[in-house]
Design an enzyme around this catalytic site. Structure first.
Site, PDB file in Angstrom:
ATOM      1  N   ARG A  60      33.592  48.368  22.207  1.00  0.00           N
ATOM      2  CA  ARG A  60      33.361  47.015  22.732  1.00  0.00           C
ATOM      3  C   ARG A  60      31.927  46.635  22.457  1.00  0.00           C
ATOM      4  O   ARG A  60      31.003  47.381  22.748  1.00  0.00           O
ATOM      5  CB  ARG A  60      33.632  46.946  24.237  1.00  0.00           C
ATOM      6  CG  ARG A  60      33.576  45.516  24.799  1.00  0.00           C
ATOM      7  CD  ARG A  60      33.878  45.515  26.279  1.00  0.00           C
ATOM      8  NE  ARG A  60      32.797  46.113  27.035  1.00  0.00           N
ATOM      9  CZ  ARG A  60      31.751  45.437  27.504  1.00  0.00           C
ATOM     10  NH1 ARG A  60      31.650  44.136  27.282  1.00  0.00           N
ATOM     11  NH2 ARG A  60      30.812  46.048  28.193  1.00  0.00           N
ATOM     12  N   SER A  61      31.715  45.462  21.890  1.00  0.00           N
ATOM     13  CA  SER A  61      30.380  45.016  21.546  1.00  0.00           C
ATOM     14  C   SER A  61      29.572  44.714  22.793  1.00  0.00           C
ATOM     15  O   SER A  61      30.112  44.314  23.827  1.00  0.00           O
ATOM     16  CB  SER A  61      30.446  43.772  20.661  1.00  0.00           C
ATOM     17  OG  SER A  61      29.155  43.256  20.421  1.00  0.00           O
ATOM     18  N   THR A  62      28.250  44.882  22.701  1.00  0.00           N
ATOM     19  CA  THR A  62      27.361  44.518  23.812  1.00  0.00           C
ATOM     20  C   THR A  62      27.198  43.010  23.918  1.00  0.00           C
ATOM     21  O   THR A  62      26.700  42.507  24.914  1.00  0.00           O
ATOM     22  CB  THR A  62      25.975  45.150  23.610  1.00  0.00           C
ATOM     23  OG1 THR A  62      25.472  44.771  22.314  1.00  0.00           O
ATOM     24  CG2 THR A  62      26.057  46.665  23.668  1.00  0.00           C
TER      25      THR A  62
END
Length: 514
Positions: free
Chosen positions: A7-9
C-alpha cells in the site's frame, strides 16, 4: 508461488488497499492451473526504495527456494524505480524465481514479458515523478497562501481544518519557556532538554527531548508567525508564539556559540572583558591582542575576524585600547554601585512587569500539569483494579505502573516548582549586599590585583555592548552571596572572589566619555 502486496504512503493517489490487492490476487491464482499460494508478504511503505521489511522477507524466501513465482497486482506495487526493479529481477532470476503481474502482460519466463517489464517500469517511474511534482506543487500552493504546507506540525501548534497553524494550549507555554531559557537564562540546548525531561514533559512524539530537537525549534520561523517552504516565505501567516526580537536574539546566541572562539569567557587571561564584547559589524567576539612598541607593550581588544585574517578580513571594526576600556568599565561598575539602590529598584519593577507577562503561561502549564497528574493517577488506579480482578498479570501491569509512577513524581515536582514560582516575587537585594559590593569594589579599585578586578567584572557584568553612542555595560542583579566583603583589615583576598551566576537586568550602565 508467493504474492507480494504493497500500500502506497500516498493514500490520495493510491486507491489499491491491501485487502483489495489480496482479493484480486487470490482470484487470479484460482484461475491459473496448478498455482498455489505458499507465502504472502506485505508492506505499507513507499515504492521509491527497496528498504521494505516485507520485500526483504520475500527476497530471503526466494533465495531459500521456498517458491518459484512472485506475483504482484501491478508492477508499481513492486517498485517505482527502473534501476531498483532491474536489480530485484536479477536477484529473483538468480534464485530461479519468475516475476509476474496479475493485471499486466509481465512474466519474466519469456522474452516478451521481459520487454514489457522494462517498458512498464519506465512508465511506473514516470508516474511516480509526476505524483511527486504534483504533491510539491500542492504544498507550495498551500504555503503561498500562508497555510501549513504539510508534514509534521511544529511543537506548540496544531493544524486546523483550513491547514493553518493555531497555538496548542498545552504546548505553547512550554515553547515560550524554551525560548526564555535559551535567550534570558542562557541555558544550552542540552541543558534545556534535560530540564524538560526532568519535569516529565514529553516532546511532540511523546518521547524524551534532545539537544538536536531544541536546536530545530530555536531555528524555526513558524514561531514568529511566518511560513517558510522551499522558495516560499509568507510573513505573519498565523498567530506567533514568540516575538521577533526574542527569535532574533536566539539566532544571535546560536551563531555566537557556534564559534569556538566565543568560549573564551571566564578565562584566566589579564584581559578583563574577555568574552563580554561582541563585534557590532560581523557578530564575532573581541579577543585580547597585543603589540610591542619601543618602550612598552600595547594591549588591545580586536575582533576575532580581523585578528585572524588581518588586512584581508572583511570586517573593519576598529581595535579598542584594552587598558583604557578595562579601566572605564571597572569605573562604570564602581560608579553604578555608588548609587545602585534606586536603579535596582527600577529594575525590580521591570522584573515584576516581565513576570506579569509570563504568569499566564505559568498558570496554563500549572493547569496542564495538574490535569496530567489526575490522568496518570486514574491510569494507575485502573491498572491496580485490573490486577486485583485477575484480568492483568503482574508481568504486564508492573512495568507500566512503575513507569507511570516515575512520570507522576516528575509532574508533582514540576507542579510544586510552578506553584512556588507563582507565589514568589522578584525582590531587591538586601541593602547589606549592596554595601558589601560597594566596599569590595572600592578596595579593588584602590589596591586589587588584576585577577580580583577581572573576577568582579565577570561576576557583576553580563556583557559590554558597543553602540554608536559609546560603550554600554549590562549589569547583573546581585544576590546576597554574589561577593564576599573585603577583609576587616582592609586587605584584599589572596584568592579571587566566588563568582555566583546572577541575572542580567537589561540595557543599563554609564556611557564613558570619549
Amino acid at each position: 508461488m508467493c504474492v507480494y502486496i504493497r500500500r502506497s504512503t500516498d493514500d490520495e493517489h493510491q486507491p489499491f488497499s491491501l485487502d483489495a490487492q489480496r482479493a484480486a490476487l487470490e482470484k487470479y491464482v484460482a484461475s491459473q492451473p496448478d498455482w498455489t499460494i505458499v507465502a504472502e508478504y506485505e508492506d505499507d511503505a513507499s515504492g521509491a526504495t527497496t528498504e521494505r521489511p516485507g520485500l526483504k522477507k520475500a527476497l530471503r524466501a526466494a533465495k531459500a527456494g521456498l517458491y518459484d513465482v512472485l506475483l504482484v497486482y501491478r508492477l508499481d506495487r513492486f517498485s517505482r524505480s527502473v534501476a531498483d526493479l532491474l536489480d530485484l529481477i536479477t536477484i529473483l532470476e538468480a534464485s530461479n524465481v519468475r516475476f509476474s503481474s496479475a493485471t499486466e502482460p509481465v512474466d519474466t519466463g519469456g522474452p516478451f514479458g521481459r520487454m514489457m517489464l522494462q517498458l512498464l517500469a519506465v512508465f511506473a517511474e514516470f508516474e511516480r515523478n509526476i505524483i511527486i511534482d504534483r504533491v510539491k506543487s500542492g504544498m507550495t500552493a498551500k504555503a503561498s497562501k500562508g497555510k501549513w504546507a504539510g508534514g509534521t506540525r511544529p511543537y506548540g501548534y496544531l493544524v486546523d481544518p483550513d491547514h493553518r497553524l493555531v497555538p496548542h494550549p498545552g504546548e505553547a507555554p512550554i515553547l515560550r519557556d524554551i525560548f526564555r531559557l535559551y535567550t534570558r537564562d542562557r541555558a544550552g540546548t542540552r541543558a534545556i532538554a534535560t530540564a524538560l525531561n526532568e519535569r516529565g514533559i514529553p516532546n511532540r512524539t511523546g518521547k524524551k527531548w534532545s539537544g538536536h530537537t531544541i536546536n530545530r525549534i530555536l531555528d524555526n520561523p513558524a514561531y514568529v508567525g511566518d511560513i517558510a517552504y522551499r522558495d516560499v516565505y509568507v510573513p505573519d501567516a498565523h498567530e506567533p508564539l514568540i516575538d521577533r526580537a526574542t527569535f532574533q536574539r536566539a539566532q544571535d546566541i546560536a551563531n555566537a556559540r557556534g564559534d569556538t572562539q566565543t568560549q573564551r569567557a571566564m578565562s584566566d587571561s589579564d584581559y578583563y572583558l574577555t568574552g563580554l564584547l561582541t563585534c557590532p559589524q560581523c557578530g564575532q567576539r573581541y579577543i585580547g591582542t597585543s603589540a610591542n612598541g619601543r618602550t612598552r607593550r600595547y594591549r588591545y581588544y580586536t575582533c576575532f575576524t580581523r585578528s585572524r585574517y588581518g588586512k584581508h578580513a572583511t570586517c573593519t571594526a576598529p581595535r579598542l585600547p584594552a587598558d583604557d576600556l578595562d579601566q572605564l568599565v571597572l569605573q562604570a561598575l564602581h560608579d553604578f554601585y555608588a548609587t545602585a539602590e534606586p536603579v535596582l529598584a527600577a529594575m525590580i519593577e521591570r522584573a515584576h512587569a516581565q513576570r506579569d507577562t509570563t504568569s499566564d503561561d505559568r498558570r496554563a502549564e500549572l493547569g496542564a500539569t495538574a490535569h496530567q497528574i489526575t490522568t496518570i493517577e486514574a491510569a494507575i488506579s485502573r491498572y491496580h483494579t485490573a490486577f486485583e480482578n485477575g484480568t492483568m498479570d503482574d508481568a504486564t501491569a508492573g512495568p507500566r505502573i512503575r513507569e507511570l509512577r516515575q512520570r507522576l513524581a516528575q509532574l508533582h515536582t514540576r507542579h510544586a516548582e510552578l506553584e512556588a514560582d507563582l507565589a514568589t516575587q522578584p525582590a531587591p537585594p538586601p541593602p547589606a549586599t549592596i554595601t558589601r559590593i560597594r566596599e569590595h569594589l572600592t578596595t579593588i579599585m584602590a589596591s586589587g590585583t588584576p585577577t580580583e578586578r577581572k573576577a568582579a567584572i565577570e561576576t557583576l557584568i553580563a556583557e559590554v555592548r558597543l553602540t554608536d553612542q559609546g560603550i554600554v555595560p549590562v549589569f547583573k542583579i546581585p544576590t546576597d552571596t554574589t561577593m564576599p566583603p573585603p577583609d576587616p583589615d582592609g586587605g584584599t583576598h589572596d584568592e579571587p572572589p566566588v563568582r555566583t551566576m546572577v541575572r542580567s537586568v537589561g540595557r543599563l550602565g554609564l556611557e564613558p566619555r570619549t
